[in-house]
Design an enzyme around this catalytic site. Structure first.
Site, PDB file in Angstrom:
ATOM      1  N   HIS A 149      -2.462 -10.358  14.726  1.00 50.64           N
ATOM      2  CA  HIS A 149      -2.337 -10.412  13.280  1.00 50.64           C
ATOM      3  C   HIS A 149      -2.856 -11.704  12.666  1.00 50.64           C
ATOM      4  O   HIS A 149      -3.192 -11.735  11.486  1.00 50.64           O
ATOM      5  CB  HIS A 149      -0.862 -10.235  12.903  1.00 50.64           C
ATOM      6  CG  HIS A 149      -0.657  -9.490  11.631  1.00 50.64           C
ATOM      7  ND1 HIS A 149       0.460  -9.642  10.846  1.00 50.64           N
ATOM      8  CD2 HIS A 149      -1.427  -8.588  10.998  1.00 50.64           C
ATOM      9  CE1 HIS A 149       0.363  -8.864   9.789  1.00 50.64           C
ATOM     10  NE2 HIS A 149      -0.758  -8.213   9.855  1.00 50.64           N
ATOM     11  N   HIS A 178      -1.885 -11.516  -1.087  1.00 51.92           N
ATOM     12  CA  HIS A 178      -1.800 -11.205   0.334  1.00 51.92           C
ATOM     13  C   HIS A 178      -1.184 -12.320   1.166  1.00 51.92           C
ATOM     14  O   HIS A 178      -0.949 -12.145   2.342  1.00 51.92           O
ATOM     15  CB  HIS A 178      -3.218 -10.906   0.850  1.00 51.92           C
ATOM     16  CG  HIS A 178      -3.264  -9.792   1.844  1.00 51.92           C
ATOM     17  ND1 HIS A 178      -4.331  -9.610   2.699  1.00 51.92           N
ATOM     18  CD2 HIS A 178      -2.396  -8.809   2.125  1.00 51.92           C
ATOM     19  CE1 HIS A 178      -4.116  -8.552   3.455  1.00 51.92           C
ATOM     20  NE2 HIS A 178      -2.946  -8.049   3.135  1.00 51.92           N
ATOM     21  N   ARG A 186     -10.527  -8.405  16.203  1.00 49.67           N
ATOM     22  CA  ARG A 186      -9.677  -7.300  16.631  1.00 49.67           C
ATOM     23  C   ARG A 186     -10.314  -5.943  16.367  1.00 49.67           C
ATOM     24  O   ARG A 186     -10.226  -5.026  17.175  1.00 49.67           O
ATOM     25  CB  ARG A 186      -8.321  -7.379  15.915  1.00 49.67           C
ATOM     26  CG  ARG A 186      -7.278  -6.425  16.474  1.00 49.67           C
ATOM     27  CD  ARG A 186      -6.002  -6.499  15.661  1.00 49.67           C
ATOM     28  NE  ARG A 186      -6.028  -5.586  14.542  1.00 49.67           N
ATOM     29  CZ  ARG A 186      -5.217  -5.662  13.483  1.00 49.67           C
ATOM     30  NH1 ARG A 186      -4.366  -6.646  13.402  1.00 49.67           N
ATOM     31  NH2 ARG A 186      -5.282  -4.784  12.520  1.00 49.67           N
ATOM     32  N   ARG A 242       0.806  -1.216   0.000  1.00 51.24           N
ATOM     33  CA  ARG A 242       0.000   0.000   0.000  1.00 51.24           C
ATOM     34  C   ARG A 242       0.840   1.268   0.000  1.00 51.24           C
ATOM     35  O   ARG A 242       0.483   2.255  -0.615  1.00 51.24           O
ATOM     36  CB  ARG A 242      -0.932  -0.010   1.219  1.00 51.24           C
ATOM     37  CG  ARG A 242      -2.057  -1.008   1.108  1.00 51.24           C
ATOM     38  CD  ARG A 242      -2.844  -1.100   2.398  1.00 51.24           C
ATOM     39  NE  ARG A 242      -2.045  -1.691   3.465  1.00 51.24           N
ATOM     40  CZ  ARG A 242      -2.496  -1.890   4.697  1.00 51.24           C
ATOM     41  NH1 ARG A 242      -3.712  -1.540   5.005  1.00 51.24           N
ATOM     42  NH2 ARG A 242      -1.716  -2.437   5.614  1.00 51.24           N
ATOM     43  N   TYR A 298       4.049  -7.500  16.098  1.00 53.81           N
ATOM     44  CA  TYR A 298       2.868  -8.231  15.638  1.00 53.81           C
ATOM     45  C   TYR A 298       2.829  -9.615  16.283  1.00 53.81           C
ATOM     46  O   TYR A 298       3.868 -10.249  16.475  1.00 53.81           O
ATOM     47  CB  TYR A 298       2.880  -8.425  14.114  1.00 53.81           C
ATOM     48  CG  TYR A 298       2.654  -7.189  13.294  1.00 53.81           C
ATOM     49  CD1 TYR A 298       2.450  -5.940  13.880  1.00 53.81           C
ATOM     50  CD2 TYR A 298       2.649  -7.264  11.905  1.00 53.81           C
ATOM     51  CE1 TYR A 298       2.252  -4.815  13.111  1.00 53.81           C
ATOM     52  CE2 TYR A 298       2.446  -6.135  11.128  1.00 53.81           C
ATOM     53  CZ  TYR A 298       2.251  -4.910  11.728  1.00 53.81           C
ATOM     54  OH  TYR A 298       2.056  -3.800  10.966  1.00 53.81           O
TER      55      TYR A 298
END
Length: 221
Positions: A200, A43, A172, A13, A76
């Protein structure tokens, strides 16, 4: 002798300019760089090492929920699977071949891949637990994720709860499912985790008390 599949995917991103520079440097070094699929974001986090051993070709792989990044690894919470399972290894090579344009989508042996089979399989597993509960068994679902806003999934969970399935959701962020509504979601509990480390991992577990619980691990972010 070992060989690591020389493919590197460049899509993020906020790092597009840096990715372009890295892609050029990698290509100059002889690495096959894959720039992505039109209309999709790749991803998954997967590494495969193919080794020629005495008894033939063996594939070692790692599938994880986190980037291979030493900085984010410190903040994470992530999980990963390191294995040489032959079927999963073949599945991952098929996935790499699809992502790099060497083959068309195939029917995978064990893994679930979005957008082709992941959502459909999740819905099927939710319905399996609902069917067990409707027949008097002990349906059970535990799901851990970042957000829950897919109305089709939510409606399936409502139906499973109404059938008597005990459901725990660990979400989350945003959750548009409303737990604790009598006759609709009274068997659903939702909790959010806010702590020192960024949650995560995405984990989906299904177990009905009559068969061995099934745990599916998905590397989504």
């Amino acid at each position: 002798m070992s060989r690591i599949s020389q493919a590197w995917h460049s899509q993020a991103r906020f790092d597009e300019q840096a990715n372009i520079a890295w892609a050029r440097a990698l290509e100059q070094a002889g690495v096959h760089v894959v720039y992505g699929l039109m209309g999709f974001k790749t991803h998954g986090k997967i590494a495969v090492v193919v080794r020629k051993e005495k008894d033939g070709i063996r594939r070692y792989f790692h599938v994880g929920t986190g980037n291979y990044n030493p900085k984010t690894a410190k903040i994470y919470e992530d999980v990963g699977l390191l294995s040489s399972d032959p079927d999963i290894g073949l599945d991952l090579m098929d996935l790499f071949n699809f992502l790099t344009g060497y083959c068309t989508p195939v029917q995978y042996r064990k893994i679930l891949v979005a957008p082709t089979s992941l959502r459909k399989s999740l819905l099927a597993k939710i319905e399996e637990e609902a069917a067990v509960a409707r027949e008097g068994g002990e349906g059970r679902i535990v799901m851990k994720m970042n957000n829950l806003a897919d109305m089709t999934i939510i409606e399936a969970l409502y139906a499973a709860s109404s059938a008597g399935v005990q459901i725990d959701l660990i979400v989350r962020g945003a959750c548009t499912l409303r737990p604790g509504i009598k006759g609709l979601s009274e068997n659903v509990k939702v909790r959010s985790i806010v702590g020192k480390y960024l949650e995560h991992s995405r984990i989906f577990a299904f177990g009905n008390g009559t068969t061995r619980p099934q745990v599916e691990l998905f590397s989504l972010s």
